[in-house]
Design an enzyme around this catalytic site. Sequence first.
Site, PDB file in Angstrom:
ATOM      1  N   GLU A   1      56.210 -57.085  49.184  1.00  0.00           N
ATOM      2  CA  GLU A   1      57.271 -57.731  48.379  1.00  0.00           C
ATOM      3  C   GLU A   1      57.899 -58.918  49.112  1.00  0.00           C
ATOM      4  O   GLU A   1      59.126 -59.068  49.150  1.00  0.00           O
ATOM      5  CB  GLU A   1      58.343 -56.711  47.971  1.00  0.00           C
ATOM      6  CG  GLU A   1      57.813 -55.717  46.957  1.00  0.00           C
ATOM      7  CD  GLU A   1      58.895 -54.847  46.326  1.00  0.00           C
ATOM      8  OE1 GLU A   1      60.089 -55.121  46.526  1.00  0.00           O
ATOM      9  OE2 GLU A   1      58.520 -53.909  45.619  1.00  0.00           O
TER      10      GLU A   1
HETATM   11  C1  LIG Z   1      50.356 -51.568  51.808  1.00  0.00           C
HETATM   12  C2  LIG Z   1      50.470 -52.779  50.970  1.00  0.00           C
HETATM   13  C3  LIG Z   1      50.729 -52.673  49.627  1.00  0.00           C
HETATM   14  C4  LIG Z   1      50.753 -53.811  48.811  1.00  0.00           C
HETATM   15  N1  LIG Z   1      50.895 -53.674  47.457  1.00  0.00           N
HETATM   16  C5  LIG Z   1      50.711 -54.779  46.675  1.00  0.00           C
HETATM   17  C6  LIG Z   1      50.641 -54.659  45.249  1.00  0.00           C
HETATM   18  O1  LIG Z   1      50.782 -53.568  44.695  1.00  0.00           O
HETATM   19  N2  LIG Z   1      50.402 -55.768  44.518  1.00  0.00           N
HETATM   20  C7  LIG Z   1      50.234 -56.993  45.099  1.00  0.00           C
HETATM   21  O2  LIG Z   1      50.005 -57.963  44.390  1.00  0.00           O
HETATM   22  N3  LIG Z   1      50.331 -57.158  46.444  1.00  0.00           N
HETATM   23  C8  LIG Z   1      50.539 -56.070  47.233  1.00  0.00           C
HETATM   24  N4  LIG Z   1      50.593 -56.214  48.605  1.00  0.00           N
HETATM   25  C9  LIG Z   1      50.469 -57.533  49.184  1.00  0.00           C
HETATM   26  C10 LIG Z   1      51.699 -58.032  49.898  1.00  0.00           C
HETATM   27  O3  LIG Z   1      52.655 -58.465  48.976  1.00  0.00           O
HETATM   28  C11 LIG Z   1      51.202 -59.132  50.858  1.00  0.00           C
HETATM   29  O4  LIG Z   1      50.581 -58.454  51.930  1.00  0.00           O
HETATM   30  C12 LIG Z   1      52.272 -60.023  51.325  1.00  0.00           C
HETATM   31  O5  LIG Z   1      52.694 -60.847  50.288  1.00  0.00           O
HETATM   32  C13 LIG Z   1      51.849 -60.896  52.519  1.00  0.00           C
HETATM   33  O6  LIG Z   1      50.588 -61.476  52.358  1.00  0.00           O
HETATM   34  P1  LIG Z   1      49.510 -61.347  53.535  1.00  0.00           P
HETATM   35  O7  LIG Z   1      49.448 -59.920  53.931  1.00  0.00           O
HETATM   36  O8  LIG Z   1      48.271 -61.986  53.074  1.00  0.00           O
HETATM   37  O9  LIG Z   1      50.114 -62.135  54.758  1.00  0.00           O
HETATM   38  P2  LIG Z   1      50.069 -63.715  55.010  1.00  0.00           P
HETATM   39  O10 LIG Z   1      50.501 -64.434  53.792  1.00  0.00           O
HETATM   40  O11 LIG Z   1      48.767 -64.057  55.623  1.00  0.00           O
HETATM   41  O12 LIG Z   1      51.226 -63.881  56.077  1.00  0.00           O
HETATM   42  C14 LIG Z   1      51.067 -63.535  57.443  1.00  0.00           C
HETATM   43  C15 LIG Z   1      52.387 -63.771  58.158  1.00  0.00           C
HETATM   44  O13 LIG Z   1      52.777 -65.141  58.049  1.00  0.00           O
HETATM   45  C16 LIG Z   1      54.093 -65.239  57.562  1.00  0.00           C
HETATM   46  N5  LIG Z   1      54.230 -66.455  56.756  1.00  0.00           N
HETATM   47  C17 LIG Z   1      53.437 -66.903  55.758  1.00  0.00           C
HETATM   48  N6  LIG Z   1      53.895 -68.070  55.285  1.00  0.00           N
HETATM   49  C18 LIG Z   1      55.013 -68.367  55.986  1.00  0.00           C
HETATM   50  C19 LIG Z   1      55.946 -69.442  55.965  1.00  0.00           C
HETATM   51  N7  LIG Z   1      55.871 -70.462  55.138  1.00  0.00           N
HETATM   52  N8  LIG Z   1      56.976 -69.391  56.833  1.00  0.00           N
HETATM   53  C20 LIG Z   1      57.094 -68.365  57.707  1.00  0.00           C
HETATM   54  N9  LIG Z   1      56.249 -67.344  57.763  1.00  0.00           N
HETATM   55  C21 LIG Z   1      55.217 -67.334  56.920  1.00  0.00           C
HETATM   56  C22 LIG Z   1      54.315 -63.991  56.742  1.00  0.00           C
HETATM   57  O14 LIG Z   1      55.692 -63.671  56.681  1.00  0.00           O
HETATM   58  C23 LIG Z   1      53.529 -62.958  57.547  1.00  0.00           C
HETATM   59  O15 LIG Z   1      54.330 -62.461  58.575  1.00  0.00           O
HETATM   60  C24 LIG Z   1      50.597 -55.083  49.404  1.00  0.00           C
HETATM   61  C25 LIG Z   1      50.392 -55.198  50.777  1.00  0.00           C
HETATM   62  C26 LIG Z   1      50.312 -54.065  51.564  1.00  0.00           C
HETATM   63  C27 LIG Z   1      50.040 -54.222  53.035  1.00  0.00           C
END
Ligand SMILES: Cc1cc2nc3c(=O)[nH]c(=O)nc-3n(C[C@H](O)[C@H](O)[C@H](O)COP(=O)(O)OP(=O)(O)OC[C@H]3O[C@@H](n4cnc5c(N)ncnc54)[C@H](O)[C@@H]3O)c2cc1C
Length: 706
Positions: A440
């Site tokens: 989220e």
């Molecule tokens: C267990 C689990 C359940 C989930 N359930 C759902 C679901 O039901 N439906 C769904 O659609 N998604 C779901 N997600 C997805 C979740 O919302 C994403 O994992 C999340 O949005 C982050 O994306 P990412 O993991 O690809 O990280 P990335 O986007 O690759 O980010 C990696 C890091 O970089 C940081 N970052 C990225 N951009 C910036 C910026 N501009 N400035 C500063 N920091 C930044 C982030 O904060 C993070 O710490 C789930 C994820 C998990 C792990």
Amino acid sequence: MSTSAFRRDIITKPIFSWARTVLPPMSDTEREALEAGDVWWDADLFTGNPDWSKLLAYAPATLTAEEQAFLNGPVDELCAMLDEWKITWELRDLPPDVWDFIKREKFFGMIIPKEYGGLGFSPYAHSEVVRKISSRSLVAAVTVMVPNSLGPGELLMRFGTKDQQQQWLPRLADGREIPCFGLTSPEAGSDAASMVDSGVICKGDFEGREVLGLRLNWHKRYITLGPVATLLGLAFKAYDPDHLVGPTEALGITVALIPTHLPGVEIGHRHLPAMQVFQNGPNRGRDVFIPMDYIIGGQERLGQGWKMLMTALAAGRGISLPSLSAAGAAYAARTTGAYARIREQFNVPIGKFEGVQEPLARIAGTAYLLDAARRLTCAALNQGHHPAVISGIMKLHATERMRIAIDDAMDIHGGKAVIDGPQNYMGNLYRSVPVGITVEGANILTRNLIVFGQGAIRAHPYLLEEMNALGEADRAKGLDFALCADMALLTLGGALKRREMLSARFGDILSELYLLSAALKRWQDEGRQSADFAVLEWCMASGFRTVENRFAEILANLPNRFVAVILKFLVQPFGARVLGPSDIVVQQCAQLVLEPSAARDRLTPDLSYIDDDRGVARLEKAFLLITGTEDIAKRMRAAHIQDWHEAVKKGVITEAEGDQLAAAHEAVAKVIEVDDFPPETLSPQYKKPAEVHQFFQELGETRAAS
Ligand SMILES: Cc1cc2nc3c(=O)[nH]c(=O)nc-3n(C[C@H](O)[C@H](O)[C@H](O)COP(=O)(O)OP(=O)(O)OC[C@H]3O[C@@H](n4cnc5c(N)ncnc54)[C@H](O)[C@@H]3O)c2cc1C
């Protein structure tokens, strides 16, 4: 000219007209994200001079008799069915009877109105249910929480057509349909709007008829409940290359309902997120055709998906994860306080050592603060607000502070919480922390970009109030916040978006102001209990320390040094001066969870308690027995006797008291036990030492022969 008039006329007024023009140009998705939801107490905080009587007058969130009966009935029943160890390590899923019970009792339909067969619960009731279940099983809590958060149910209720509502909501309410929501894809995580998942408008066959619809291709991952979902809420980008609905080709993000039995849908594989075995996995669609009326809200909502999602998120983020996190902190406070009281080292309960009291106080303070903020936010949601900035603050700070509380709890428990097994009541919570941090809106992004970025821009409609406030006497710390925020907007303009570290610090100050308001409100709502004052003091002193430090960091790093020097003179001429809670406050705060009391119960209310002679139940029992024998132990210490048999013999204590002590020590011995396992149960490839020896012998013989 007075200082306040100087601020208003020379600094603030020009800033705002200028700030409007220097704010960075925004993309549609950014604008929609920023404009989603509404503002509430956060707008008052931004004025620099909030009206505290208004805050205190907000009606606290309460439960109806029906909601309370659900908590005391089906929720307790569900908790009694849950065995987190078995679920995690043996079944890797909730058992079938638990799935049935959850559906039958309409846990998936808590937010769906009664007219559609749901329970029609308020956000606060939803929060209380999730909170209680999570103190028993995180897997069950996440399973229950997700259909009631952002997803098909919420989106249908807000944006669905009447037909869609009538078709799907009753089926979602009673669990005939299991929903999930697919936004995240491999290439688009935090930057979800950059997804490449597509839906091309075309004509196609659907149930034997040729209709206008969309041909979808997607690859989503991390989708909670995805592997078992029957109804997938899908976000994709819609295109109309043949201009079948209008002149625009790229229509934008759109949200549709996809029954997962449709041809081309690939669903079912599972991820294993930090050994949390709630259902979560990837899914794909290859040339899946859906008719137009599967778009949530129908064809007219083509391209409006992002706005719809952001609006739903504005409320949802304020409930689910804050509830889990507040429960986690309260659970940590209750169990860790009890453990620190019954666990002795150097012949003293470890909770008496100052080194342990410091983290213990932090856990207690965090528990108080998070639940205060959860209740205040639920009160706003109950009144129909969708406070986007506050829900961002809640998601970020609840999960972040829960992480600190759980780390502290782990440290205080030592090996007891490190060794996994059915008797470890902390390990699973510890493993789950990164999930809350990531979902989220991952926390780094939320802290650095969202809280202040959105907060500052959403505060613009309140410019007038802000200027009015600046016209009055300097009465609140918040005024410094308003002034510094204004100056940063003025001097950095669009660059503030890239200066994430500065933005994060402003966000931290705004967040502290919100959380501390909530703590004050809780103290008031709970009747200003003097026994709770230490924990309130801990919250205020810790919060103001953060505020002062963030101001100092902002002033030290503001690129325009001229402005920084003026601000420093006005805001913090002597630098950061608040040191945080005193040692006495820390000790009093720790003491609150080291003995049974009404204050301890107020701090950790309504957690699930099942008397199953395991983890938490054993701990609570030992805690009550040990604290109940405090006087007896004191007399023995005064007589310099350690063995109770000897104390009875010498008449220092009675025989009955000796029995009481023996029972207490037996209970403690049970708590400090940890699990061990026969090696063959830990690995299917296990070989007994003799077999290993034989294996290598045979290997050697084979090699020698060849
Ligand atoms: C267990 C689990 C359940 C989930 N359930 C759902 C679901 O039901 N439906 C769904 O659609 N998604 C779901 N997600 C997805 C979740 O919302 C994403 O994992 C999340 O949005 C982050 O994306 P990412 O993991 O690809 O990280 P990335 O986007 O690759 O980010 C990696 C890091 O970089 C940081 N970052 C990225 N951009 C910036 C910026 N501009 N400035 C500063 N920091 C930044 C982030 O904060 C993070 O710490 C789930 C994820 C998990 C792990």
